[in-house]
Motif scaffolding. Structure first.
Motif, PDB file in Angstrom:
ATOM      1  N   GLN A 105       4.285 -14.368 -32.528  1.00 53.90           N
ATOM      2  CA  GLN A 105       4.098 -14.248 -31.076  1.00 53.90           C
ATOM      3  C   GLN A 105       2.742 -13.625 -30.755  1.00 53.90           C
ATOM      4  O   GLN A 105       2.074 -14.021 -29.802  1.00 53.90           O
ATOM      5  N   GLN A 106       2.338 -12.651 -31.560  1.00 54.69           N
ATOM      6  CA  GLN A 106       1.096 -11.939 -31.295  1.00 54.69           C
ATOM      7  C   GLN A 106      -0.117 -12.555 -31.988  1.00 54.69           C
ATOM      8  O   GLN A 106      -1.216 -12.003 -31.931  1.00 54.69           O
ATOM      9  N   GLY A 107       0.087 -13.694 -32.635  1.00 55.25           N
ATOM     10  CA  GLY A 107      -1.033 -14.422 -33.213  1.00 55.25           C
ATOM     11  C   GLY A 107      -1.514 -13.911 -34.551  1.00 55.25           C
ATOM     12  O   GLY A 107      -2.615 -14.283 -35.005  1.00 55.25           O
ATOM     13  N   HIS A 108      -0.708 -13.093 -35.234  1.00 56.12           N
ATOM     14  CA  HIS A 108      -1.123 -12.558 -36.531  1.00 56.12           C
ATOM     15  C   HIS A 108      -0.879 -13.539 -37.673  1.00 56.12           C
ATOM     16  O   HIS A 108      -1.496 -13.427 -38.732  1.00 56.12           O
ATOM     17  N   LEU A 109       0.041 -14.467 -37.477  1.00 57.38           N
ATOM     18  CA  LEU A 109       0.344 -15.468 -38.496  1.00 57.38           C
ATOM     19  C   LEU A 109       1.045 -16.643 -37.833  1.00 57.38           C
ATOM     20  O   LEU A 109       1.433 -16.575 -36.665  1.00 57.38           O
ATOM     21  N   SER A 110       1.208 -17.714 -38.587  1.00 59.05           N
ATOM     22  CA  SER A 110       1.990 -18.865 -38.147  1.00 59.05           C
ATOM     23  C   SER A 110       3.099 -19.091 -39.163  1.00 59.05           C
ATOM     24  O   SER A 110       2.839 -19.178 -40.369  1.00 59.05           O
ATOM     25  N   LEU A 111       4.320 -19.186 -38.688  1.00 62.06           N
ATOM     26  CA  LEU A 111       5.447 -19.388 -39.594  1.00 62.06           C
ATOM     27  C   LEU A 111       5.427 -20.757 -40.251  1.00 62.06           C
ATOM     28  O   LEU A 111       6.109 -20.973 -41.259  1.00 62.06           O
ATOM     29  N   SER A 112       4.636 -21.675 -39.724  1.00 62.91           N
ATOM     30  CA  SER A 112       4.509 -22.994 -40.338  1.00 62.91           C
ATOM     31  C   SER A 112       3.452 -23.023 -41.442  1.00 62.91           C
ATOM     32  O   SER A 112       3.327 -24.018 -42.158  1.00 62.91           O
ATOM     33  N   ASP A 113       2.706 -21.925 -41.610  1.00 61.80           N
ATOM     34  CA  ASP A 113       1.688 -21.864 -42.662  1.00 61.80           C
ATOM     35  C   ASP A 113       2.329 -21.702 -44.038  1.00 61.80           C
ATOM     36  O   ASP A 113       3.382 -21.074 -44.176  1.00 61.80           O
ATOM     37  N   PRO A 114       1.676 -22.225 -45.080  1.00 61.29           N
ATOM     38  CA  PRO A 114       2.131 -21.911 -46.443  1.00 61.29           C
ATOM     39  C   PRO A 114       2.091 -20.405 -46.677  1.00 61.29           C
ATOM     40  O   PRO A 114       1.233 -19.697 -46.137  1.00 61.29           O
ATOM     41  N   ALA A 115       3.010 -19.919 -47.491  1.00 60.62           N
ATOM     42  CA  ALA A 115       3.060 -18.487 -47.769  1.00 60.62           C
ATOM     43  C   ALA A 115       1.753 -17.975 -48.358  1.00 60.62           C
ATOM     44  O   ALA A 115       1.376 -16.816 -48.154  1.00 60.62           O
ATOM     45  N   SER A 116       1.046 -18.835 -49.075  1.00 63.38           N
ATOM     46  CA  SER A 116      -0.190 -18.409 -49.732  1.00 63.38           C
ATOM     47  C   SER A 116      -1.291 -18.057 -48.738  1.00 63.38           C
ATOM     48  O   SER A 116      -2.261 -17.380 -49.107  1.00 63.38           O
ATOM     49  N   VAL A 117      -1.160 -18.479 -47.474  1.00 67.63           N
ATOM     50  CA  VAL A 117      -2.164 -18.090 -46.476  1.00 67.63           C
ATOM     51  C   VAL A 117      -2.137 -16.584 -46.281  1.00 67.63           C
ATOM     52  O   VAL A 117      -3.186 -15.932 -46.183  1.00 67.63           O
TER      53      VAL A 117
END
Length: 391
Positions: A105-117
């Motif tokens: 929500q706060q733009g720190h990550l995307s849940l659709s990104d690979p975990a390795s990001v």
């Protein structure tokens, strides 16, 4: 405020021990009547599994009901109260995913990104392409339940993960402390801190949960119950381990857990971003044989068939990989759904459930690791008994 969702003999516990509540109007259930019903329903469970202490809470249509019995600490002759701290076990995971959803929500990550990001050490590993949402829904294709014995610290765990590969023939869903632990680690790093501090500052305290902890403060240690082992009845507490804070490390009391359920029901107003994050954790992402898997929460149809709920909480759903199909679109409606989650440590066993259609939430906490089907069955019996008052 009510959220608008947009987007053995177990039969023994189910019948014969329920007071006739259906004769009372909805507004007439008193605390005493609730306590009598809970005592009758849970008496067989307490007797069969020699449960030292138990706390049961219900939030229903804006009112809380509490039942406690037994001992939090036998040696100190200390009874269970609504302020007794119990280990939540895997119920802790529901807070983990709220933090992850808030990070998005706060733009720190995307849940659709690979975990390795977020976790670069996983690049080129068997988990490198697994998304953060996959970690939140156990969609890893064979990742084991527990951190392996050889992974005694974070560095050793990452080395082990770099060589791990999905298990051929394993079901897509593999309930795993590793997957949810890695999600918590990724979220904390996205916020720039350690997990316990980030969870406290961004989730627990903003929710008004002042008696929920990763590490119990010294001043609160007298409230921290001892669990009692099912094997030798010795007093135990959770052992430290890799990813323990993220996967199963929280301790809480009955009042905080009732408030947490009220937040999930939408009956308590919290910061809008955090409220949106909580709602996101409810959305179904994959479909198993018995329930739709949301972000840790398990979604059952409501009203639910007892057999379906017990099958979804059978031991093999935790210990064995299971088939699970990703939904074409997340199932965001909260109507006609019972949300459910169990949690256990060596000395504790708990269960939480909430039903938006009924504005009802239930929490069960005991300092004995009662088998999952027994606590779920008794919990459903209590819910059904209370709802009979509407007839």
């Amino acid at each position: 405020m009510r959220m608008i969702y947009g987007c053995a003999g177990l039969g023994l516990f189910a019948t014969g021990f329920v007071m006739p509540l259906s004769a009372m109007p909805v507004s007439a259930m008193t605390e005493t009547e609730f306590q009598k019903a809970a005592a009758e329903i849970f008496a067989p469970v307490i007797a069969e599994y020699e449960v030292p202490g138990l706390a049961v809470g219900l939030t229903w249509q804006g009112r809380d009901y509490v039942y406690t019995t037994g001992m939090a600490d036998r040696a100190a002759d200390k009874p269970v109260t609504d302020k007794t701290l119990f280990e939540l076990g895997s119920i802790s995971k529901t807070f983990n995913v709220a933090l992850a959803a808030l990070a998005e929500q706060q733009g720190h990550l995307s849940l659709s990104d690979p975990a390795s990001v977020q976790l670069p050490d996983l690049k080129d590993s068997g988990l490198g392409a697994v998304t953060l949402m996959d970690l939140a829904t156990h969609q890893t294709g064979g990742l084991p339940l527990q951190v392996p014995d050889e992974a005694r610290d974070d560095s050793a765990l990452m080395r082990w993960l770099q060589t791990w590969q999905p298990v051929p023939g394993a079901g897509e869903r593999s309930y795993s402390n590793i997957s949810i632990g890695l999600l918590g680690r990724a979220s904390a790093e996205a916020f720039g801190g350690d997990y316990a501090t980030v969870l406290r500052d961004h989730v627990l305290h903003p929710m008004g949960l002042e008696n929920t902890y990763v590490d119990v403060p010294q001043a609160q240690m007298p409230q921290y119950a001892f669990g009692y082992s099912r094997t030798d009845d010795s007093p135990v507490r959770v052992n430290p381990g890799v990813l323990d804070s993220e996967a199963y490390g929280l301790k809480s009391d009955l009042r905080d857990m009732l408030r947490f359920l009220q937040i999930n029901l939408g009956d308590v107003k919290i910061l809008p971003e955090l409220q949106d994050a909580v709602i996101k954790t409810h959305a179904g992402q994959t479909r198993t044989r018995h329930f739709d898997q949301a972000m840790i929460w398990e979604r059952y149809p409501w009203p639910v068939q007892r057999e379906q709920l017990l099958a979804g909480n059978a031991p093999e759903m935790v210990t064995e990989s299971q088939p699970a199909t990703r939904l074409a679109e997340p199932e965001t409606s909260g109507q006609g759904v019972l949300f459910s989650k169990t949690g256990s440590t060596n000395g504790f066993g708990g269960y939480v459930a909430f039903i938006p259609d009924e504005d009802l939430g239930l929490v069960i906490m005991s300092n004995r690791n009662v088998p999952l089907p027994a606590r779920v069955d008794a919990g459903l019996t209590l819910i059904e008994s209370v709802l009979e008052m509407k007839q």
